[in-house]
Motif scaffolding. Structure first.
Motif: not given
Length: 226
Positions: A205, A207-209, A211
């Motif tokens: 989570d 890591h995805s945020r 971006i």
């Protein structure tokens, strides 16, 4: 000099409040054993000084005393000050520093349950202004990590979810989780024996945020936790 100035009847409200602020802040920064009592004495005098009328008090005198309470781990006095700030007749508008310093006092005084309760209730202050920010949440999360109390993992996950929800909906853009937030949450989960898959989900989570927010990109410490 300041003590003499506050006895002058012709001084205007803003100047009078500034003098009280200087006196309180000076004592709050003092290392003398009587410092807290002196600072509180001037605060009491300021609050009861009829010459100030309805003059809106700034947060500095209160924040200064709360900071001294944090150093002394004096949660009792800190909570009394907080109650005075939130009282309907109070002329002071608290800010995130006020709340953060109170939470720090409670955490350092091992009153974590009180800190969690106040944080959950303090999204908006009595004046309707946003009080919480990322630092406030991180202070309490750090307390949860250090105590390792039972149920800390549930509180940590709930806080993280709340921060993401508030920041993403625009309800409070000041509570967006940062790298410190995720690092502390991951540390809490690992210490509580949470299944690795759940910990990995938190890391994914983050890591995805990252971006859209490079400031929370996972570092090697987070990966080592997993």
């Amino acid at each position: 000099i300041g003590e003499n100035l506050i006895t002058i009847n012709t001084i205007d409200k803003e100047q009078l409040h500034n003098i009280y602020t200087i006196l309180i802040k000076s004592w709050a920064q003092s290392s003398e054993t009587t410092a807290l009592g002196k600072a509180l004495g001037y605060l009491n005098t300021m609050e009861n000084d009829s010459r100030l009328g309805n003059h809106i008090a700034n947060q500095i005198p209160y924040n200064s005393i709360l900071n001294l309470c944090a150093q002394k781990k004096d949660d009792t006095t800190a909570l009394e000050i907080w109650d005075r700030i939130l009282a309907p007749e109070s002329r002071v508008v608290p800010n995130s520093i006020t709340l953060g310093t109170l939470l720090l006092t409670l955490v350092t005084a091992n009153q974590l349950n009180k800190a969690v309760t106040i944080l959950n209730k303090s999204e908006r202050g009595s004046k309707g202004l946003l009080l919480t920010n990322t630092t406030c949440y991180n202070i309490v999360l750090d307390g949860l990590a250090k105590t390792g109390s039972q149920g800390a993992d549930k509180d940590a996950i709930l806080f993280l979810q709340t921060m993401n929800e508030l920041s993403e909906t625009g309800a409070n853009p000041n509570v967006s989780p940062d790298r410190v937030t995720y690092g502390i949450v991951l540390s809490i989960l690992s210490k509580q024996g949470i299944p690795a898959e759940q910990i990995e989900n938190i890391l994914l989570d983050c890591h995805s945020r990252s971006i859209n927010n490079k400031g929370i990109e996972p570092d090697w410490i987070m990966y080592n936790v997993v």
